[in-house]
Design a protein around this motif. Structure first.
Motif, PDB file in Angstrom:
ATOM      1  N   ALA A  32       0.836  -1.212   0.000  1.00  0.00           N
ATOM      2  CA  ALA A  32       0.000   0.000   0.000  1.00  0.00           C
ATOM      3  C   ALA A  32       0.868   1.258   0.000  1.00  0.00           C
ATOM      4  CB  ALA A  32      -0.940  -0.004   1.199  1.00  0.00           C
ATOM      5  N   LEU A  33       1.950   1.247   0.797  1.00  0.00           N
ATOM      6  CA  LEU A  33       2.857   2.398   0.835  1.00  0.00           C
ATOM      7  C   LEU A  33       3.547   2.596  -0.516  1.00  0.00           C
ATOM      8  CD1 LEU A  33       4.479   1.991   4.369  1.00  0.00           C
ATOM      9  CD2 LEU A  33       2.967   3.826   3.613  1.00  0.00           C
ATOM     10  N   GLU A  34       3.975   1.501  -1.133  1.00  0.00           N
ATOM     11  CA  GLU A  34       4.611   1.613  -2.448  1.00  0.00           C
ATOM     12  C   GLU A  34       3.639   2.175  -3.486  1.00  0.00           C
ATOM     13  OE1 GLU A  34       6.097  -2.356  -3.116  1.00  0.00           O
ATOM     14  OE2 GLU A  34       8.061  -1.859  -2.286  1.00  0.00           O
ATOM     15  N   ALA A  35       2.401   1.716  -3.440  1.00  0.00           N
ATOM     16  CA  ALA A  35       1.384   2.231  -4.373  1.00  0.00           C
ATOM     17  C   ALA A  35       1.163   3.722  -4.132  1.00  0.00           C
ATOM     18  CB  ALA A  35       0.077   1.457  -4.219  1.00  0.00           C
ATOM     19  N   SER A  36       1.110   4.103  -2.865  1.00  0.00           N
ATOM     20  CA  SER A  36       0.933   5.517  -2.524  1.00  0.00           C
ATOM     21  C   SER A  36       2.120   6.345  -3.007  1.00  0.00           C
ATOM     22  CB  SER A  36       0.764   5.666  -1.011  1.00  0.00           C
ATOM     23  OG  SER A  36       0.723   7.020  -0.644  1.00  0.00           O
ATOM     24  N   LEU A  37       3.322   5.825  -2.812  1.00  0.00           N
ATOM     25  CA  LEU A  37       4.528   6.530  -3.274  1.00  0.00           C
ATOM     26  C   LEU A  37       4.535   6.668  -4.793  1.00  0.00           C
ATOM     27  CD1 LEU A  37       7.318   5.044  -0.979  1.00  0.00           C
ATOM     28  CD2 LEU A  37       6.463   7.391  -1.006  1.00  0.00           C
ATOM     29  N   ARG A  38       4.111   5.626  -5.512  1.00  0.00           N
ATOM     30  CA  ARG A  38       4.051   5.717  -6.972  1.00  0.00           C
ATOM     31  C   ARG A  38       3.064   6.803  -7.401  1.00  0.00           C
ATOM     32  NH1 ARG A  38       4.632   0.131  -6.504  1.00  0.00           N
ATOM     33  NH2 ARG A  38       2.383  -0.200  -6.568  1.00  0.00           N
ATOM     34  N   GLN A  40       2.154   9.447  -5.605  1.00  0.00           N
ATOM     35  CA  GLN A  40       2.746  10.740  -5.266  1.00  0.00           C
ATOM     36  C   GLN A  40       3.825  11.120  -6.268  1.00  0.00           C
ATOM     37  OE1 GLN A  40       4.129  10.605  -1.226  1.00  0.00           O
ATOM     38  NE2 GLN A  40       2.074  10.756  -0.361  1.00  0.00           N
ATOM     39  N   GLU A  41       4.638  10.137  -6.658  1.00  0.00           N
ATOM     40  CA  GLU A  41       5.689  10.408  -7.633  1.00  0.00           C
ATOM     41  C   GLU A  41       5.081  10.860  -8.958  1.00  0.00           C
ATOM     42  OE1 GLU A  41       9.714   8.246  -9.282  1.00  0.00           O
ATOM     43  OE2 GLU A  41       8.004   6.973  -8.793  1.00  0.00           O
ATOM     44  N   LYS A  42       4.030  10.190  -9.370  1.00  0.00           N
ATOM     45  CA  LYS A  42       3.345  10.569 -10.609  1.00  0.00           C
ATOM     46  C   LYS A  42       2.785  11.988 -10.495  1.00  0.00           C
ATOM     47  CE  LYS A  42      -0.468   9.135 -13.589  1.00  0.00           C
ATOM     48  NZ  LYS A  42      -1.588   8.216 -13.746  1.00  0.00           N
ATOM     49  N   SER A  43       2.189  12.278  -9.356  1.00  0.00           N
ATOM     50  CA  SER A  43       1.635  13.618  -9.120  1.00  0.00           C
ATOM     51  C   SER A  43       2.733  14.672  -9.148  1.00  0.00           C
ATOM     52  CB  SER A  43       0.900  13.646  -7.780  1.00  0.00           C
ATOM     53  OG  SER A  43       0.468  14.937  -7.463  1.00  0.00           O
ATOM     54  N   GLU A  45       5.638  14.444 -10.644  1.00  0.00           N
ATOM     55  CA  GLU A  45       6.135  14.557 -12.019  1.00  0.00           C
ATOM     56  C   GLU A  45       5.207  15.443 -12.849  1.00  0.00           C
ATOM     57  OE1 GLU A  45       6.645  10.564 -13.441  1.00  0.00           O
ATOM     58  OE2 GLU A  45       8.417  10.227 -12.211  1.00  0.00           O
ATOM     59  N   GLU A  46       3.901  15.276 -12.660  1.00  0.00           N
ATOM     60  CA  GLU A  46       2.947  16.117 -13.380  1.00  0.00           C
ATOM     61  C   GLU A  46       3.091  17.584 -12.962  1.00  0.00           C
ATOM     62  OE1 GLU A  46      -0.892  14.418 -12.606  1.00  0.00           O
ATOM     63  OE2 GLU A  46      -0.527  12.685 -13.911  1.00  0.00           O
ATOM     64  N   MET A  47       3.246  17.802 -11.653  1.00  0.00           N
ATOM     65  CA  MET A  47       3.425  19.178 -11.174  1.00  0.00           C
ATOM     66  C   MET A  47       4.712  19.770 -11.741  1.00  0.00           C
ATOM     67  SD  MET A  47       1.939  19.087  -7.209  1.00  0.00           S
ATOM     68  CE  MET A  47       3.545  19.100  -6.564  1.00  0.00           C
ATOM     69  N   LEU A  48       5.775  18.982 -11.769  1.00  0.00           N
ATOM     70  CA  LEU A  48       7.049  19.450 -12.300  1.00  0.00           C
ATOM     71  C   LEU A  48       6.922  19.778 -13.783  1.00  0.00           C
ATOM     72  CD1 LEU A  48      10.012  20.029 -11.761  1.00  0.00           C
ATOM     73  CD2 LEU A  48      10.497  17.613 -12.164  1.00  0.00           C
ATOM     74  N   GLN A  49       6.220  18.933 -14.536  1.00  0.00           N
ATOM     75  CA  GLN A  49       6.022  19.206 -15.952  1.00  0.00           C
ATOM     76  C   GLN A  49       5.200  20.479 -16.143  1.00  0.00           C
ATOM     77  OE1 GLN A  49       7.536  17.629 -18.537  1.00  0.00           O
ATOM     78  NE2 GLN A  49       6.729  19.372 -19.659  1.00  0.00           N
TER      79      GLN A  49
END
Length: 109
Positions: A32-38, A40-43, A45-49
């Motif tokens: 569950a933590l790994e899924a949450s981290l993925r 957040q990472e996607k989010s 990355e989108e914010m950075l883009q």
């Protein structure tokens, strides 16, 4: 003795089952933590883009503004030159008028 051994085996089996359950729960939490981290990472990355896109757009606007500013400076310099030319022409006309007036007064005198 056999009953004692059976009791010990049963307790060990219970402990093993309990530990297996703990490990399964821990694995589920990790998943569950790994899924949450993925996510957040996607989010992020989108914010950075989005930020990169904003910077690129702002850079383009700044370049366009600099171009417009340069054009305005050229127009201002041209207007200043025109104003000087008009002022010089007016001064010549005034001088010519003063000279004519003086010449006219001399001819009358």
């Amino acid at each position: 003795k056999e009953a004692q051994l059976t009791g010990v085996r049963d307790r060990l089996r219970e402990e093993i089952a309990s530990k297996d359950s703990e490990i399964s729960d821990t694995r589920a939490k990790i998943d569950a933590l790994e899924a949450s981290l993925r996510e957040q990472e996607k989010s992020y990355e989108e914010m950075l883009q989005n930020l990169r896109n904003d910077v690129a757009a702002a850079t383009e606007r700044a370049a366009a503004s600099e171009g417009s500013l340069a054009e305005l400076r050229i127009k201002l310099a041209q207007a200043d030159e025109h104003t000087k030319a008009v002022e010089q022409e007016l001064e010549r006309e005034r001088q010519t008028g003063v000279d004519r007036e003086a010449s006219h007064k001399e001819s009358i005198a």
